[in-house]
Design an enzyme around this catalytic site. Structure first.
Site, short mmCIF file in Angstrom:
data_model
loop_
_atom_site.label_atom_id
_atom_site.label_comp_id
_atom_site.label_asym_id
_atom_site.label_seq_id
_atom_site.Cartn_x
_atom_site.Cartn_y
_atom_site.Cartn_z
N GLU A 162 0.82 -1.21 0.00
CA GLU A 162 0.00 0.00 0.00
C GLU A 162 0.86 1.26 0.00
O GLU A 162 0.53 2.25 -0.67
CB GLU A 162 -0.95 -0.04 1.20
CG GLU A 162 -2.02 -1.11 1.05
CD GLU A 162 -2.90 -1.28 2.28
OE1 GLU A 162 -3.98 -1.89 2.13
OE2 GLU A 162 -2.50 -0.83 3.37
N ASP A 193 -1.96 -8.52 19.03
CA ASP A 193 -0.69 -8.92 18.43
C ASP A 193 0.33 -9.40 19.44
O ASP A 193 1.22 -10.19 19.11
CB ASP A 193 -0.09 -7.74 17.64
CG ASP A 193 -0.89 -7.42 16.39
OD1 ASP A 193 -1.75 -8.23 16.02
OD2 ASP A 193 -0.65 -6.34 15.80
N GLN A 221 -9.07 -7.29 13.03
CA GLN A 221 -10.21 -8.11 13.43
C GLN A 221 -9.87 -9.15 14.49
O GLN A 221 -10.60 -9.27 15.49
CB GLN A 221 -10.84 -8.77 12.20
CG GLN A 221 -11.94 -7.96 11.56
CD GLN A 221 -13.07 -7.65 12.53
OE1 GLN A 221 -13.52 -8.50 13.30
NE2 GLN A 221 -13.54 -6.42 12.51
#
Length: 460
Positions: A183, A313, A326
Site C-alpha cells: 500500500e 498482536d 479483526q
C-alpha cells in the site's frame, strides 16, 4: 491446552468493585473495555499515548493523503459512553503478579484484580545492520508524520539541486511486500505519477524510482495466488520496481545494500517487514513464545496465570492467527467477557476467531479483497469493486464520526476530485543546504545499482 475454568485468584484490591487494568488502547484494549461496559467492575485503560491509532490507514498519513488527526481517537473520549472506564497515561515498566501491581516508568503504580495485556508489538528489524537507525517504519502516528516529512524533504531538496542540466535521480525504497509495504509503494507511485509533473516541474518523474524489496517469491503472501498476481501486475503498471526474492544485507544513511552486495542509493527507506514484541515485555515475568509474544491458553489467559489475560498482536495462542485488526478486536472482546464471567462465577469460554476476510489496496480503483462467507466459503474481488469495499470498510471501522467524515472527504478529494493531483497534506521541510550534502561515500566503494527509467502512466 488447559480447559476453560472458573478458578481465579481472590480479589485482593481494597476497591469496592473488582478492578480491571487494560494495558494498551488499541483494537484489543478498546474491545476488552467495551465488553466490560455493563459489568460491575472498575476499568482502567492504560496507554503510553493519549490516543488510539487506526494503523491500517497510517500509510495514507505517511504519503500525504490524510491528516494524522483523521486516524487518531482521544482515548479519554471513550468514557463518554462508559462511565466505569477511566484512563491512565503511562508506560508499564514491570508487573508484580504476586502483589497484583503494575509499575510505570514514571515511578507510579496501579493495583489490579484482573489484568489484560494488549500493548501490541513493534517493528522487527531482524538484526539487519543499520535498519533501525536509517529506515522509517509506519507503526505509530509520529513515525508516519516523520516519514511524510522525509519524503517531501527529499523531493524539495532534489528540486532545489536541479541545475537545469541534469535532472537528479531520486529513489524511495520500501522493504517488505506485505499489506503495509504494498500500500505504501502504491501510494508513493501514485504521488509521483499524478502530482509530480504538476507541482514539481523541476523533477523528471521517470528519474524518481519507487522500489519494493521482498525476500519471498511474491507480494502479499497471505492472499490467494490470483489475487497476488493481480496486485503485482497493478504495481508494475504504476511503475513500481519489484525486487522479489531479494534480501537486505545492510542499510546506511545513503541507501540499501542488497544480499547480492549491490548498493541501491536511497534517501528514503521504509521498513515494513514484520513485527516483534517490545523488549521491555521480557522483564514482565510472563511466558513468551515466537517473536517474544506472550503465550496464552484457549481462553486467552496467560499460561500459568489465573487473572492475567493477553490479547491482540502481543499474544500467541494454540491457534495461529493473522496479526490484523479483526483478530485483535475479537480477542479483546472475548477477554473482557471472560473476566466478566469469572467475576460472576461462570466458566470462561475458549476464543474462536470469526474470519471476516482480508483486503489490501494498490491505489486508486485497484485493490484485492478476500471476503469470508458463511459455511467456510469466500469471495474474491479485484479492481474497482474491491477498492470501493476497501474504502467503505476502512472508513466504517474508524473510531468517531468526525474521523469517519474527515477521512471520507480527504480520500474522496485525493482519489476522485479534480484537484487530487495537487492536494498533498504536508508538514515542515528544512531548507536545502548544498554545502551539507556530501556524495555517498559507500556508493564509491560498492557496485551501485540505479533503477532504470520507468514508464510513468498517470491514467490509473
Amino acid at each position: 491446552m488447559s480447559a476453560p475454568s472458573t478458578s481465579a485468584r481472590p480479589v485482593a484490591s481494597a476497591r469496592r468493585r473488582p478492578h480491571v487494568v487494560i494495558l494498551g488502547g488499541g483494537f484489543a484494549g478498546l474491545g476488552a473495555a467495551k465488553a466490560l461496559r455493563s459489568s460491575d467492575v472498575d476499568v482502567t485503560l492504560v496507554d503510553q499515548r493519549t490516543y488510539n491509532t487506526f494503523q491500517p490507514l497510517l500509510y495514507q498519513v505517511a504519503t500525504a493523503g490524510l491528516n494524522a488527526g483523521d486516524v487518531t481517537f482521544f482515548l479519554r473520549a471513550a468514557r463518554m459512553r462508559q462511565l466505569n472506564l477511566s484512563f491512565r497515561h503511562g508506560e508499564a515498566e514491570s508487573i508484580d503478579s504476586e502483589n497484583q501491581i503494575v509499575n510505570f516508568t514514571d515511578g507510579g503504580s496501579i493495583d489490579y484484580d484482573y489484568l489484560i495485556v494488549a500493548t501490541g508489538v513493534t517493528t522487527n528489524y531482524f538484526g539487519t545492520p543499520g535498519a533501525e537507525e536509517h529506515t522509517l517504519a509506519i507503526y505509530s502516528r509520529q513515525q508516519a508524520l516523520t516519514l511524510r516529512d522525509r519524503i517531501f524533504t527529499q523531493l524539495e531538496h532534489a528540486a532545489a539541486s536541479n541545475d537545469g542540466k541534469n535532472a537528479p535521480e531520486l529513489t524511495m525504497v520500501v522493504v517488505g511486500a506485505g499489506a503495509t509495504g504494498v500500500e505504501t509503494a502504491g501510494a508513493l507511485a501514485e504521488m509521483r505519477n499524478d502530482a509530480m509533473s504538476v507541482v514539481y516541474p523541476e523533477l523528471d518523474p521517470r528519474r524518481t524510482h519507487i522500489v519494493l524489496i521482498e525476500m519471498g517469491k511474491s507480494v502479499l503472501p497471505p492472499f490467494k495466488e490470483h489475487l497476488r498476481d493481480y496486485a503485482e501486475k497493478e504495481l508494475r503498471e504504476r511503475g513500481v520496481e519489484l525486487r522479489l526474492e531479494t534480501s537486505v544485507k545492510e542499510v546506511s544513511a545513503d541507501g540499501v545494500t542488497l544480499g547480492t552486495g549491490e548498493f541501491l542509493p536511497a534517501k528514503v527507506v521504509v521498513w515494513a517487514t514484520g513485527v516483534t514484541a517490545p523488549k521491555i515485555v521480557s522483564s514482565w515475568g510472563l511466558p513468551q513464545g515466537r517473536g517474544g509474544r506472550i503465550t496464552v491458553e484457549s481462553d486467552l489467559r496467560v499460561t500459568g496465570f489465573e487473572n492475567i489475560f493477553a490479547t491482540g498482536d502481543i499474544a500467541i495462542g494454540p491457534e495461529a492467527l493473522p496479526q490484523l485488526a479483526q483478530p485483535a478486536l475479537q480477542e479483546g472482546v472475548r477477554a473482557g467477557k471472560n473476566i466478566a464471567a469469572l467475576i460472576t462465577g461462570r466458566p470462561t469460554e475458549a476464543f474462536k476467531y470469526k474470519d471476516k476476510g482480508t483486503m489490501a489496496t494498490v491505489g486508486r480503483r485497484a485493490a484485492i479483497a478476500d471476503i469470508a462467507l458463511p459455511f467456510g466459503k469466500s469471495i474474491q474481488l479485484t479492481g474497482t469493486l474491491a477498492w470501493l469495499v476497501w474504502l467503505y470498510v476502512h472508513i466504517a471501522t474508524l473510531l468517531g464520526n468526525r474521523n469517519r467524515l474527515a477521512t471520507f472527504v480527504n480520500l474522496v478529494t485525493k482519489y476522485m476530485a479534480p484537484s487530487r493531483r495537487t492536494n498533498p497534506i504536508v508538514g515542515d521541510v528544512p531548507v536545502f543546504d548544498r554545502v551539507s550534502v556530501a556524495p555517498a561515500a559507500k556508493a564509491k566503494q560498492e557496485k551501485t545499482v540505479v533503477p532504470a527509467p520507468v514508464k510513468v502512466s498517470a491514467g490509473k
